[in-house]
Scaffold this motif. Sequence first.
Motif, PDB file in Angstrom:
ATOM      1  N   GLU A 183      -2.234 -17.443 -13.311  1.00  0.00           N
ATOM      2  CA  GLU A 183      -1.964 -18.031 -11.994  1.00  0.00           C
ATOM      3  C   GLU A 183      -0.475 -17.984 -11.684  1.00  0.00           C
ATOM      4  OE1 GLU A 183      -2.765 -22.204  -9.585  1.00  0.00           O
ATOM      5  OE2 GLU A 183      -3.458 -21.948 -11.652  1.00  0.00           O
ATOM      6  N   GLY A 184      -0.192 -17.537 -10.442  1.00  0.00           N
ATOM      7  CA  GLY A 184       1.178 -17.492  -9.970  1.00  0.00           C
ATOM      8  C   GLY A 184       1.895 -16.192 -10.284  1.00  0.00           C
ATOM      9  N   THR A 185       1.177 -15.193 -10.952  1.00  0.00           N
ATOM     10  CA  THR A 185       1.809 -13.895 -11.256  1.00  0.00           C
ATOM     11  C   THR A 185       1.179 -12.826 -10.397  1.00  0.00           C
ATOM     12  OG1 THR A 185       0.252 -13.385 -13.015  1.00  0.00           O
ATOM     13  CG2 THR A 185       2.217 -14.646 -13.628  1.00  0.00           C
ATOM     14  N   PHE A 186       1.882 -11.709 -10.240  1.00  0.00           N
ATOM     15  CA  PHE A 186       1.346 -10.574  -9.479  1.00  0.00           C
ATOM     16  C   PHE A 186       2.027  -9.299  -9.960  1.00  0.00           C
ATOM     17  CE2 PHE A 186       5.076 -12.122  -7.277  1.00  0.00           C
ATOM     18  CZ  PHE A 186       5.754 -10.979  -6.925  1.00  0.00           C
ATOM     19  N   ARG A 187       1.380  -8.105  -9.547  1.00  0.00           N
ATOM     20  CA  ARG A 187       1.903  -6.785  -9.928  1.00  0.00           C
ATOM     21  C   ARG A 187       1.907  -5.899  -8.711  1.00  0.00           C
ATOM     22  NH1 ARG A 187      -0.278  -1.820 -11.640  1.00  0.00           N
ATOM     23  NH2 ARG A 187       1.081  -0.669 -13.066  1.00  0.00           N
ATOM     24  N   VAL A 188       3.013  -5.186  -8.421  1.00  0.00           N
ATOM     25  CA  VAL A 188       3.157  -4.284  -7.278  1.00  0.00           C
ATOM     26  C   VAL A 188       2.823  -2.862  -7.741  1.00  0.00           C
ATOM     27  CG1 VAL A 188       4.726  -3.374  -5.547  1.00  0.00           C
ATOM     28  CG2 VAL A 188       4.921  -5.765  -6.273  1.00  0.00           C
ATOM     29  N   ILE A 189       1.949  -2.093  -6.966  1.00  0.00           N
ATOM     30  CA  ILE A 189       1.597  -0.694  -7.299  1.00  0.00           C
ATOM     31  C   ILE A 189       2.293   0.232  -6.331  1.00  0.00           C
ATOM     32  CG2 ILE A 189      -0.642  -1.382  -8.255  1.00  0.00           C
ATOM     33  CD1 ILE A 189      -1.936  -0.365  -5.686  1.00  0.00           C
ATOM     34  N   SER A 190       2.428   1.519  -6.731  1.00  0.00           N
ATOM     35  CA  SER A 190       3.081   2.524  -5.885  1.00  0.00           C
ATOM     36  C   SER A 190       2.079   3.100  -4.893  1.00  0.00           C
ATOM     37  CB  SER A 190       3.643   3.649  -6.768  1.00  0.00           C
ATOM     38  OG  SER A 190       2.584   4.325  -7.426  1.00  0.00           O
ATOM     39  N   VAL A 191       2.659   3.809  -3.890  1.00  0.00           N
ATOM     40  CA  VAL A 191       1.788   4.444  -2.882  1.00  0.00           C
ATOM     41  C   VAL A 191       0.907   5.522  -3.524  1.00  0.00           C
ATOM     42  CG1 VAL A 191       1.789   5.830  -0.770  1.00  0.00           C
ATOM     43  CG2 VAL A 191       3.437   3.959  -1.028  1.00  0.00           C
ATOM     44  N   SER A 192       1.473   6.356  -4.411  1.00  0.00           N
ATOM     45  CA  SER A 192       0.686   7.412  -5.049  1.00  0.00           C
ATOM     46  C   SER A 192      -0.450   6.822  -5.870  1.00  0.00           C
ATOM     47  CB  SER A 192       1.586   8.281  -5.928  1.00  0.00           C
ATOM     48  OG  SER A 192       2.228   7.482  -6.918  1.00  0.00           O
ATOM     49  N   GLU A 193      -0.182   5.664  -6.519  1.00  0.00           N
ATOM     50  CA  GLU A 193      -1.236   5.024  -7.286  1.00  0.00           C
ATOM     51  C   GLU A 193      -2.319   4.491  -6.373  1.00  0.00           C
ATOM     52  OE1 GLU A 193      -1.642   1.820 -10.978  1.00  0.00           O
ATOM     53  OE2 GLU A 193       0.256   2.037  -9.892  1.00  0.00           O
ATOM     54  N   LEU A 194      -1.905   3.984  -5.213  1.00  0.00           N
ATOM     55  CA  LEU A 194      -2.882   3.503  -4.234  1.00  0.00           C
ATOM     56  C   LEU A 194      -3.772   4.639  -3.752  1.00  0.00           C
ATOM     57  CD1 LEU A 194      -4.019   1.363  -2.280  1.00  0.00           C
ATOM     58  CD2 LEU A 194      -2.158   1.983  -0.693  1.00  0.00           C
ATOM     59  N   ASN A 195      -3.133   5.749  -3.392  1.00  0.00           N
ATOM     60  CA  ASN A 195      -3.920   6.897  -2.908  1.00  0.00           C
ATOM     61  C   ASN A 195      -4.853   7.430  -3.992  1.00  0.00           C
ATOM     62  OD1 ASN A 195      -2.714   6.670  -0.453  1.00  0.00           O
ATOM     63  ND2 ASN A 195      -1.384   8.470  -0.646  1.00  0.00           N
ATOM     64  N   ARG A 196      -4.383   7.410  -5.225  1.00  0.00           N
ATOM     65  CA  ARG A 196      -5.231   7.892  -6.316  1.00  0.00           C
ATOM     66  C   ARG A 196      -6.445   6.989  -6.486  1.00  0.00           C
ATOM     67  NH1 ARG A 196      -1.586   8.152  -9.682  1.00  0.00           N
ATOM     68  NH2 ARG A 196      -1.883   6.234 -10.900  1.00  0.00           N
ATOM     69  N   LEU A 197      -6.231   5.682  -6.379  1.00  0.00           N
ATOM     70  CA  LEU A 197      -7.353   4.751  -6.487  1.00  0.00           C
ATOM     71  C   LEU A 197      -8.314   4.904  -5.320  1.00  0.00           C
ATOM     72  CD1 LEU A 197      -5.440   1.542  -7.678  1.00  0.00           C
ATOM     73  CD2 LEU A 197      -7.002   2.957  -9.022  1.00  0.00           C
ATOM     74  N   ALA A 198      -7.741   5.145  -4.112  1.00  0.00           N
ATOM     75  CA  ALA A 198      -8.599   5.332  -2.936  1.00  0.00           C
ATOM     76  C   ALA A 198      -9.442   6.608  -3.085  1.00  0.00           C
ATOM     77  CB  ALA A 198      -7.734   5.398  -1.686  1.00  0.00           C
ATOM     78  N   ARG A 199      -8.823   7.670  -3.612  1.00  0.00           N
ATOM     79  CA  ARG A 199      -9.586   8.928  -3.802  1.00  0.00           C
ATOM     80  C   ARG A 199     -10.709   8.726  -4.811  1.00  0.00           C
ATOM     81  NH1 ARG A 199      -9.497  12.927  -7.468  1.00  0.00           N
ATOM     82  NH2 ARG A 199      -7.642  12.082  -8.510  1.00  0.00           N
ATOM     83  N   ALA A 200     -10.385   8.043  -5.892  1.00  0.00           N
ATOM     84  CA  ALA A 200     -11.413   7.810  -6.906  1.00  0.00           C
ATOM     85  C   ALA A 200     -12.552   6.973  -6.339  1.00  0.00           C
ATOM     86  CB  ALA A 200     -10.791   7.130  -8.129  1.00  0.00           C
ATOM     87  N   ALA A 201     -12.203   5.982  -5.509  1.00  0.00           N
ATOM     88  CA  ALA A 201     -13.247   5.132  -4.926  1.00  0.00           C
ATOM     89  C   ALA A 201     -14.132   5.934  -3.987  1.00  0.00           C
ATOM     90  CB  ALA A 201     -12.597   3.953  -4.199  1.00  0.00           C
ATOM     91  N   LEU A 202     -13.525   6.819  -3.187  1.00  0.00           N
ATOM     92  CA  LEU A 202     -14.307   7.630  -2.250  1.00  0.00           C
ATOM     93  C   LEU A 202     -15.234   8.598  -2.994  1.00  0.00           C
ATOM     94  CD1 LEU A 202     -11.649   8.483   0.516  1.00  0.00           C
ATOM     95  CD2 LEU A 202     -13.721   7.119   0.802  1.00  0.00           C
ATOM     96  N   GLU A 203     -14.682   9.313  -3.950  1.00  0.00           N
ATOM     97  CA  GLU A 203     -15.481  10.320  -4.659  1.00  0.00           C
ATOM     98  C   GLU A 203     -16.577   9.676  -5.489  1.00  0.00           C
ATOM     99  OE1 GLU A 203     -12.731  12.643  -6.902  1.00  0.00           O
ATOM    100  OE2 GLU A 203     -11.908  13.687  -5.151  1.00  0.00           O
TER     101      GLU A 203
END
Length: 459
Positions: free
Chosen positions: A17-37
């Motif tokens: 609780e109270g912690t967080f992690r920031v991801i990069s744009v390329s990592e976001l796009n990679r996760l989005a591609r994996a989710a779509l496929e």
Amino acid sequence: MSTLYDVSPDGFLPHAEGTFRVISVSELNRLARAALETSLPLLWVGGEISNLTRAASGHIYFTLKDAQAQVRCAMWRNRAQVLPFRPENGMRVEARALVTLYEARGDYQINVETLRPAGTGNLAEAFRRLKDKLAAEGLFDPARRRPLPAFPGGIGIITSPAAAALRDVLVTLRRRAPGLPVMIYPASVQGVDAPRQLCAALTAAAQRAETDGIELILLVRGGGSLEDLWAFNDETLARTIAAFPLPIVSGIGHETDFTIADFAADLRAPTPTGAAELASAGYFSARHALTVTAQHLHQAIVRQVEALAQRTDRSALRLVHPRDRLRRARENTTYQERRLRQAMAVRLGECAHRLSKLELRLNAQIPATTALHKQIDGIGERLDRATHALVYAQRQKLDTLSTGLRQLNPDAVLTRGYSIVRNAEGHIVRAAAGLRLGDPLAVQFTEGGVDVMVDQLWG
């Protein structure tokens, strides 16, 4: 109270609780591609092509749109180069594609596996149903297919006179079987009226086959889309092909194209050119065999000519001018004559010497003939005396034997008054005991005889 999650390829993991992690744009796009496929499987999408671009690498990029939306599309070179048609802007198509995301730009797009003109799915289903129906009737049974004649007397071609396939077939036949008669039965190979015209052309070919000298039919058409080749998926055409009295070779489209007509035909060729090659295979093989035979014959003739040339050369080396041959013959005759004279002289000398020796030996062996003559005369006199004495003695002995023989002669007994009595069987009767009254008897005298009968018997 809210919970923060860390995004990772393995899923969302909760943090303290109270912690967080920031991801990069390329990592976001990679996760989005994996989710779509992962969430969207391979599927068919229909729409209209626009903004089509062909890259130098061979890849194709275009937009697939309908009235309300559009999506970017990419088709890689290994997929694009096997398409049976050329995609163009404004063409309505159906794409089998995988939904993905181009990470570099964050663009949502689909990767196209294959394309087909819109409506192909319905056509494919109709094709499958008709194929199953005709197959169930036995129309495609391999047992009903007829073998192609090895050397057909003539070939009939059913196609459009304006088709490029006709030119390819004629060029192939001219190259592989020049002089083979070809009859063209024109018919449209595309459009609504094409099936009817194709059936009419087949009917005309069947009726005129004997007159035209046709023994084999080629049903050909160049490549095209499924809609372009649909005329050859007609049920009536398939039944007409199956009932045709002559073998039919189909050469429709490309190697990957299959039509109902291909299954109904006696033999399917991958292309129109392939159909021409199958039809002329016998002639082509025969020409090849003749070519090989001609080469072998030529080589044999060359070898024979070379052998005869060498023999001629050797004979020419042994050839002598007649004048020289006569001169040599005269010299040889003179030499042989001299040798013969010498040999005869030697032989005659040897014979003369041997004759002299034999004369000397013969003279030495000549006996004294005077004494021998006297001895021979004495022996002759003695032989005469002995011969006369022997003849006299033998004559005396013969006289004695003759006298004894005359004495033993039964006829001599008869001369002294005796007679010989014989019964009816010719046996001599010596006693009366064997006779009965009335028996006939024959009595022989010295001269003649009489027949008597017993009328009295004495004791």
